[in-house]
Design an enzyme around this catalytic site. Structure first.
Site, PDB file in Angstrom:
ATOM      1  N   HIS A  13      44.489  -7.804 -30.415  1.00  0.00           N
ATOM      2  CA  HIS A  13      45.702  -8.316 -29.768  1.00  0.00           C
ATOM      3  C   HIS A  13      45.427  -8.898 -28.389  1.00  0.00           C
ATOM      4  CE1 HIS A  13      48.159  -5.480 -32.611  1.00  0.00           C
ATOM      5  NE2 HIS A  13      47.709  -6.554 -33.216  1.00  0.00           N
ATOM      6  N   CYS A  21      50.547 -23.538 -14.118  1.00  0.00           N
ATOM      7  CA  CYS A  21      49.142 -23.917 -13.973  1.00  0.00           C
ATOM      8  C   CYS A  21      48.996 -24.844 -12.763  1.00  0.00           C
ATOM      9  CB  CYS A  21      48.682 -24.622 -15.246  1.00  0.00           C
ATOM     10  SG  CYS A  21      47.033 -25.311 -15.138  1.00  0.00           S
TER      11      CYS A  21
HETATM   12  P1  NAD Z   1      52.185   2.850 -31.096  1.00  0.00           P
HETATM   13  O1  NAD Z   1      52.891   2.837 -29.775  1.00  0.00           O
HETATM   14  O2  NAD Z   1      52.877   2.321 -32.291  1.00  0.00           O
HETATM   15  O3  NAD Z   1      51.738   4.340 -31.470  1.00  0.00           O
HETATM   16  C1  NAD Z   1      51.031   5.150 -30.592  1.00  0.00           C
HETATM   17  C2  NAD Z   1      50.805   6.492 -31.286  1.00  0.00           C
HETATM   18  O4  NAD Z   1      49.942   7.270 -30.458  1.00  0.00           O
HETATM   19  C3  NAD Z   1      52.101   7.313 -31.476  1.00  0.00           C
HETATM   20  O5  NAD Z   1      52.110   7.907 -32.759  1.00  0.00           O
HETATM   21  C4  NAD Z   1      51.992   8.373 -30.376  1.00  0.00           C
HETATM   22  O6  NAD Z   1      52.664   9.567 -30.715  1.00  0.00           O
HETATM   23  C5  NAD Z   1      50.503   8.568 -30.317  1.00  0.00           C
HETATM   24  N1  NAD Z   1      50.017   9.097 -29.036  1.00  0.00           N
HETATM   25  C6  NAD Z   1      50.536   8.912 -27.791  1.00  0.00           C
HETATM   26  N2  NAD Z   1      49.782   9.507 -26.876  1.00  0.00           N
HETATM   27  C7  NAD Z   1      48.761  10.108 -27.536  1.00  0.00           C
HETATM   28  C8  NAD Z   1      47.647  10.883 -27.122  1.00  0.00           C
HETATM   29  N3  NAD Z   1      47.427  11.177 -25.826  1.00  0.00           N
HETATM   30  N4  NAD Z   1      46.785  11.324 -28.069  1.00  0.00           N
HETATM   31  C9  NAD Z   1      46.983  11.038 -29.382  1.00  0.00           C
HETATM   32  N5  NAD Z   1      48.031  10.300 -29.823  1.00  0.00           N
HETATM   33  C10 NAD Z   1      48.903   9.844 -28.916  1.00  0.00           C
HETATM   34  O7  NAD Z   1      50.797   2.152 -30.830  1.00  0.00           O
HETATM   35  P2  NAD Z   1      49.960   1.160 -31.731  1.00  0.00           P
HETATM   36  O8  NAD Z   1      49.837   1.704 -33.111  1.00  0.00           O
HETATM   37  O9  NAD Z   1      48.770   0.837 -30.931  1.00  0.00           O
HETATM   38  O10 NAD Z   1      50.858  -0.147 -31.794  1.00  0.00           O
HETATM   39  C11 NAD Z   1      51.430  -0.633 -30.602  1.00  0.00           C
HETATM   40  C12 NAD Z   1      51.152  -2.092 -30.276  1.00  0.00           C
HETATM   41  O11 NAD Z   1      51.400  -2.222 -28.889  1.00  0.00           O
HETATM   42  C13 NAD Z   1      49.740  -2.501 -30.450  1.00  0.00           C
HETATM   43  O12 NAD Z   1      49.792  -3.624 -31.230  1.00  0.00           O
HETATM   44  C14 NAD Z   1      49.192  -2.826 -29.042  1.00  0.00           C
HETATM   45  O13 NAD Z   1      48.736  -4.163 -29.024  1.00  0.00           O
HETATM   46  C15 NAD Z   1      50.330  -2.746 -28.111  1.00  0.00           C
HETATM   47  N6  NAD Z   1      50.215  -1.862 -26.925  1.00  0.00           N
HETATM   48  C16 NAD Z   1      49.033  -1.767 -26.238  1.00  0.00           C
HETATM   49  C17 NAD Z   1      48.928  -0.897 -25.134  1.00  0.00           C
HETATM   50  C18 NAD Z   1      47.609  -0.803 -24.412  1.00  0.00           C
HETATM   51  O14 NAD Z   1      46.845  -1.755 -24.383  1.00  0.00           O
HETATM   52  N7  NAD Z   1      47.285   0.356 -23.815  1.00  0.00           N
HETATM   53  C19 NAD Z   1      50.010  -0.139 -24.731  1.00  0.00           C
HETATM   54  C20 NAD Z   1      51.226  -0.279 -25.459  1.00  0.00           C
HETATM   55  C21 NAD Z   1      51.288  -1.137 -26.549  1.00  0.00           C
HETATM   56 ZN    ZN Z   2      47.012 -26.268 -17.318  1.00  0.00          ZN
END
Ligand code: NAD
Ligand code: ZN
Length: 249
Positions: free
Chosen positions: A120, A153
């Site tokens: 992503h 930009c």
């Molecule tokens: P999600 O938010 O759908 O699910 C996260 C899961 O992790 C949940 O089930 C939650 O209960 C669990 N969780 C939270 N903290 C935890 C911990 N400390 N230990 C273990 N489990 C834990 O996340 P997803 O499946 O990655 O999908 C979300 C989308 O959002 C992705 O496509 C991503 O691109 C984006 N996103 C990225 C970030 C980042 O880069 N850190 C943050 C938020 C969302």
């Molecule tokens: Zn440009």
């Protein structure tokens, strides 16, 4: 049996592990996830942040930059779970770490870029949608903080967009291919901190399972693929993953 011991047993014969990570691996670094109990989607409507809206609507862009400035994604530090993935790589047990995260914390923890597949994108870089010019996102956020709330930009006046995949936007082809190759080469998979509900991302762990290999799910709470798991470790990734990895080395 203790789930961590059971997970280590399930993966004992694996030498080429795919690690698949989601937002939950970074919550202990202070970045909120999307779908957890304190997730971003409890406060923000995902339909606001489609690619089409971002391009068409200056208000959406302003809201995006405000959110980016507040999110902590650019300033967070890796945690024990990110470091455990690096330990797997050092032990030559890692095929690749395929991540849905945009925070760059796997690399910050010491995983080489060639071992990380960012499905992503990465929030640290920003691109002009017209000329493609690239710059650090922090430089854009400095302009936003100085009052330029819909920054353009400086070369061509085009719309600036962080290098992350929006809803309704194509996923990077090269990263999809790298993830598919890693899944094909893997003889086991550990998913960490993902609800496994976003496709095509979640198709990569499924591919490993369909190859007849074990899948360990490390997550707080249920996922959409619990039925396919060999072992589920329900707990905080920063506590459980280092213990699991220590048993594999
Ligand atoms: P999600 O938010 O759908 O699910 C996260 C899961 O992790 C949940 O089930 C939650 O209960 C669990 N969780 C939270 N903290 C935890 C911990 N400390 N230990 C273990 N489990 C834990 O996340 P997803 O499946 O990655 O999908 C979300 C989308 O959002 C992705 O496509 C991503 O691109 C984006 N996103 C990225 C970030 C980042 O880069 N850190 C943050 C938020 C969302
Ligand atoms: Zn440009």
């Amino acid at each position: 049996m203790d789930p961590i011991a059971a997970a280590a047993e399930a993966l004992a014969d694996c030498t080429s592990l795919l690690v698949f990570t989601g937002a939950g691996i970074s919550t202990e670094s202070g970045i909120p996830d999307f779908r957890g109990p304190d997730g971003v989607w409890t406060r923000v409507d995902p339909d606001e942040f489609t690619y089409a809206r971002y391009i068409q609507n200056p208000e959406t862009r302003r809201a995006f930059w405000r959110m980016r400035a507040d999110s902590g994604v650019l300033t967070a530090e890796p945690n024990a779970a990110h470091r455990a993935v690096v330990d797997l790589w050092r032990a030559e047990l890692l095929v690749a770490c395929v991540t849905q995260n945009i925070d760059g914390l796997h690399q910050a923890a010491g995983l080489p870029a060639q071992s990380v597949v960012e499905l992503h994108g990465n929030a640290h870089e920003t691109f002009c949608v017209d000329c493609g010019e690239r710059q650090p996102t922090t430089a854009v956020l400095d302009r936003v903080a100085a009052g330029d709330d819909d920054p353009r930009c400086s070369g061509c006046g085009g719309i600036l967009k962080a290098g992350v995949v929006f809803f309704g936007e194509m996923m990077p082809r090269r990263e999809l291919m790298r993830a598919a190759m890693a899944a094909a080469d893997a003889d086991g998979v550990i998913t960490v901190g993902s609800t496994l509900s976003v496709f095509p991302a979640a198709s990569f762990p499924i591919e490993v399972v369909e190859g007849g290999h074990p899948m360990v799910i490390v997550n707080r709470g249920p996922t959409d693929l619990d039925d396919l798991a060999t072992v589920i470790v329900d707990g905080a990734a920063g506590e459980t993953l280092p213990k699991l990895v220590a048993r594999l080395m």
